[in-house]
Design a protein around this motif. Structure first.
Motif, PDB file in Angstrom:
ATOM      1  N   ASN A   5       7.529  17.543   6.730  1.00 30.72           N
ATOM      2  CA  ASN A   5       6.223  17.043   7.169  1.00 30.72           C
ATOM      3  C   ASN A   5       5.872  15.779   6.377  1.00 30.72           C
ATOM      4  OD1 ASN A   5       4.690  17.768   4.694  1.00 30.72           O
ATOM      5  ND2 ASN A   5       5.057  19.869   5.356  1.00 30.72           N
ATOM      6  N   GLY A   6       4.845  15.096   6.835  1.00 30.43           N
ATOM      7  CA  GLY A   6       4.452  13.841   6.211  1.00 30.43           C
ATOM      8  C   GLY A   6       3.976  13.987   4.778  1.00 30.43           C
ATOM      9  N   ARG A   7       3.342  15.099   4.462  1.00 29.90           N
ATOM     10  CA  ARG A   7       2.851  15.304   3.097  1.00 29.90           C
ATOM     11  C   ARG A   7       4.009  15.339   2.113  1.00 29.90           C
ATOM     12  NH1 ARG A   7       2.633  19.289  -0.135  1.00 29.90           N
ATOM     13  NH2 ARG A   7       3.101  20.892   1.395  1.00 29.90           N
ATOM     14  N   LYS A   8       5.045  16.104   2.434  1.00 27.88           N
ATOM     15  CA  LYS A   8       6.212  16.183   1.543  1.00 27.88           C
ATOM     16  C   LYS A   8       6.968  14.855   1.511  1.00 27.88           C
ATOM     17  CE  LYS A   8       6.661  21.116   1.580  1.00 27.88           C
ATOM     18  NZ  LYS A   8       7.448  22.300   1.793  1.00 27.88           N
ATOM     19  N   ALA A   9       7.025  14.182   2.642  1.00 29.24           N
ATOM     20  CA  ALA A   9       7.691  12.880   2.691  1.00 29.24           C
ATOM     21  C   ALA A   9       6.978  11.870   1.794  1.00 29.24           C
ATOM     22  CB  ALA A   9       7.730  12.373   4.138  1.00 29.24           C
ATOM     23  N   TYR A  10       5.657  11.895   1.826  1.00 27.47           N
ATOM     24  CA  TYR A  10       4.874  10.983   0.993  1.00 27.47           C
ATOM     25  C   TYR A  10       5.143  11.249  -0.483  1.00 27.47           C
ATOM     26  CZ  TYR A  10       0.999   8.068  -0.490  1.00 27.47           C
ATOM     27  OH  TYR A  10       0.250   7.082  -1.077  1.00 27.47           O
ATOM     28  N   GLU A  59      -0.203   9.923  10.736  1.00 29.72           N
ATOM     29  CA  GLU A  59      -0.950   9.918   9.473  1.00 29.72           C
ATOM     30  C   GLU A  59      -0.082   9.364   8.347  1.00 29.72           C
ATOM     31  OE1 GLU A  59      -3.413  13.607   8.591  1.00 29.72           O
ATOM     32  OE2 GLU A  59      -2.216  14.274  10.317  1.00 29.72           O
ATOM     33  N   PHE A  60       1.174   9.809   8.313  1.00 29.18           N
ATOM     34  CA  PHE A  60       2.118   9.329   7.298  1.00 29.18           C
ATOM     35  C   PHE A  60       2.307   7.823   7.424  1.00 29.18           C
ATOM     36  CE2 PHE A  60       6.481   8.149   6.201  1.00 29.18           C
ATOM     37  CZ  PHE A  60       6.559   8.576   4.889  1.00 29.18           C
ATOM     38  N   ARG A 110       1.818   2.446   5.273  1.00 32.58           N
ATOM     39  CA  ARG A 110       1.547   1.025   5.519  1.00 32.58           C
ATOM     40  C   ARG A 110       0.384   0.505   4.674  1.00 32.58           C
ATOM     41  NH1 ARG A 110       6.235  -0.066   6.531  1.00 32.58           N
ATOM     42  NH2 ARG A 110       7.006  -0.048   8.664  1.00 32.58           N
ATOM     43  N   ALA A 111      -0.440   1.383   4.153  1.00 26.12           N
ATOM     44  CA  ALA A 111      -1.534   0.975   3.262  1.00 26.12           C
ATOM     45  C   ALA A 111      -1.046   0.745   1.833  1.00 26.12           C
ATOM     46  CB  ALA A 111      -2.631   2.035   3.271  1.00 26.12           C
ATOM     47  N   MET A 112       0.182   1.139   1.531  1.00 31.21           N
ATOM     48  CA  MET A 112       0.749   0.960   0.189  1.00 31.21           C
ATOM     49  C   MET A 112       1.457  -0.391   0.117  1.00 31.21           C
ATOM     50  SD  MET A 112       2.541   4.712  -0.154  1.00 31.21           S
ATOM     51  CE  MET A 112       3.284   4.365  -1.748  1.00 31.21           C
ATOM     52  N   PRO A 113       1.047  -1.264  -0.799  1.00 34.93           N
ATOM     53  CA  PRO A 113       1.678  -2.587  -0.895  1.00 34.93           C
ATOM     54  C   PRO A 113       3.204  -2.543  -1.069  1.00 34.93           C
ATOM     55  CG  PRO A 113      -0.306  -2.514  -2.222  1.00 34.93           C
ATOM     56  CD  PRO A 113      -0.067  -1.113  -1.732  1.00 34.93           C
ATOM     57  N   ASP A 114       3.705  -1.597  -1.836  1.00 34.59           N
ATOM     58  CA  ASP A 114       5.147  -1.518  -2.070  1.00 34.59           C
ATOM     59  C   ASP A 114       5.936  -1.136  -0.819  1.00 34.59           C
ATOM     60  OD1 ASP A 114       4.701  -2.171  -4.700  1.00 34.59           O
ATOM     61  OD2 ASP A 114       5.019  -0.143  -5.475  1.00 34.59           O
ATOM     62  N   TYR A 115       5.279  -0.542   0.158  1.00 35.80           N
ATOM     63  CA  TYR A 115       5.981  -0.063   1.348  1.00 35.80           C
ATOM     64  C   TYR A 115       5.515  -0.696   2.646  1.00 35.80           C
ATOM     65  CZ  TYR A 115       8.273   3.416  -1.516  1.00 35.80           C
ATOM     66  OH  TYR A 115       9.049   4.037  -2.454  1.00 35.80           O
ATOM     67  N   ALA A 160       1.923   3.547  17.874  1.00 36.95           N
ATOM     68  CA  ALA A 160       2.818   3.509  16.715  1.00 36.95           C
ATOM     69  C   ALA A 160       3.096   2.066  16.287  1.00 36.95           C
ATOM     70  CB  ALA A 160       4.119   4.237  17.037  1.00 36.95           C
ATOM     71  N   LEU A 161       3.353   1.197  17.243  1.00 38.23           N
ATOM     72  CA  LEU A 161       3.614  -0.210  16.920  1.00 38.23           C
ATOM     73  C   LEU A 161       2.384  -0.859  16.293  1.00 38.23           C
ATOM     74  CD1 LEU A 161       5.654  -1.243  20.081  1.00 38.23           C
ATOM     75  CD2 LEU A 161       6.528  -1.038  17.739  1.00 38.23           C
ATOM     76  N   LYS A 162       1.221  -0.523  16.804  1.00 36.71           N
ATOM     77  CA  LYS A 162      -0.036  -1.064  16.285  1.00 36.71           C
ATOM     78  C   LYS A 162      -0.228  -0.697  14.804  1.00 36.71           C
ATOM     79  CE  LYS A 162      -4.187   0.646  17.367  1.00 36.71           C
ATOM     80  NZ  LYS A 162      -5.299   1.066  18.230  1.00 36.71           N
ATOM     81  N   HIS A 163       0.276   0.461  14.426  1.00 42.89           N
ATOM     82  CA  HIS A 163       0.111   0.919  13.047  1.00 42.89           C
ATOM     83  C   HIS A 163       1.316   0.620  12.162  1.00 42.89           C
ATOM     84  CE1 HIS A 163      -3.819   2.615  13.541  1.00 42.89           C
ATOM     85  NE2 HIS A 163      -3.428   3.129  14.694  1.00 42.89           N
ATOM     86  N   GLY A 164       2.259  -0.164  12.676  1.00 44.29           N
ATOM     87  CA  GLY A 164       3.311  -0.690  11.813  1.00 44.29           C
ATOM     88  C   GLY A 164       4.665  -0.034  11.869  1.00 44.29           C
ATOM     89  N   VAL A 165       4.937   0.804  12.889  1.00 42.31           N
ATOM     90  CA  VAL A 165       6.280   1.350  12.991  1.00 42.31           C
ATOM     91  C   VAL A 165       7.237   0.198  13.322  1.00 42.31           C
ATOM     92  CG1 VAL A 165       6.360   1.960  15.452  1.00 42.31           C
ATOM     93  CG2 VAL A 165       7.529   3.379  13.802  1.00 42.31           C
ATOM     94  N   THR A 166       8.418   0.241  12.761  1.00 39.03           N
ATOM     95  CA  THR A 166       9.400  -0.830  12.949  1.00 39.03           C
ATOM     96  C   THR A 166      10.122  -0.700  14.282  1.00 39.03           C
ATOM     97  OG1 THR A 166       9.734  -0.750  10.553  1.00 39.03           O
ATOM     98  CG2 THR A 166      11.325  -2.022  11.835  1.00 39.03           C
ATOM     99  N   SER A 167      10.439   0.542  14.647  1.00 46.54           N
ATOM    100  CA  SER A 167      11.149   0.789  15.893  1.00 46.54           C
ATOM    101  C   SER A 167      10.799   2.196  16.391  1.00 46.54           C
ATOM    102  CB  SER A 167      12.660   0.652  15.682  1.00 46.54           C
ATOM    103  OG  SER A 167      13.327   0.568  16.912  1.00 46.54           O
ATOM    104  N   TYR A 168      11.181   2.480  17.634  1.00 48.08           N
ATOM    105  CA  TYR A 168      10.761   3.724  18.281  1.00 48.08           C
ATOM    106  C   TYR A 168      11.918   4.269  19.101  1.00 48.08           C
ATOM    107  CZ  TYR A 168       6.997   6.660  20.265  1.00 48.08           C
ATOM    108  OH  TYR A 168       6.151   7.688  20.611  1.00 48.08           O
TER     109      TYR A 168
END
Length: 122
Positions: A35-40, A64-65, A70-75, A95-103
């Motif tokens: 899940n996104g929490r563990k990934a973060y 959410e992840f 995308r709010a983290m400068p390093d990432y 997804a693209l609007k929120h910064g996903v690179t590809s789909y």
């Protein structure tokens, strides 16, 4: 060696992504999260080169992840490939609007996988 973070609540899907990299003979290390929490948490303690991200997961979903990362400068430039069954045009645009690179829409096909990696110069 590059490190790939595979985020999906399906163990089988995580294994498919890993096996596809092995089939394509792309050497890398793998980190997995269900899940996104563990990934973060993994992002906070590991240097990651690429993320494969499912949309629908418990605790913290892929969107959410994505927003949090995308709010983290390093990432802000970390390649993130959304791999999901969400195929509606609206979802892709969101997804693209929120910064996903590809789909990539599931099921993952090796040819598409390879094309997407090529597009992000991985």
């Amino acid at each position: 060696m590059k490190t790939i973070l595979v985020v999906d609540d399906s163990t089988i899907m995580r294994k498919i992504v890993k096996n596809t990299f092995e089939t394509l003979k792309i050497p890398c290390q793998y980190l997995e999260a269900e899940n996104g929490r563990k990934a973060y948490q993994l992002l906070e303690t590991n240097k990651v080169s690429l993320v494969f991200l499912d949309w629908n997961m418990p605790e913290m979903d892929g969107m959410e992840f994505l927003k949090k990362v995308r709010a983290m400068p390093d990432y802000k430039d970390l390649p993130i490939v959304m791999v999901t069954s969400e195929a509606a045009k609206y979802n892709v645009i969101e997804a693209l609007k929120h910064g996903v690179t590809s789909y990539i829409v599931k099921p993952v096909r090796e040819k598409i996988f390879k094309e997407k990696l090529s597009e992000i110069s991985f």
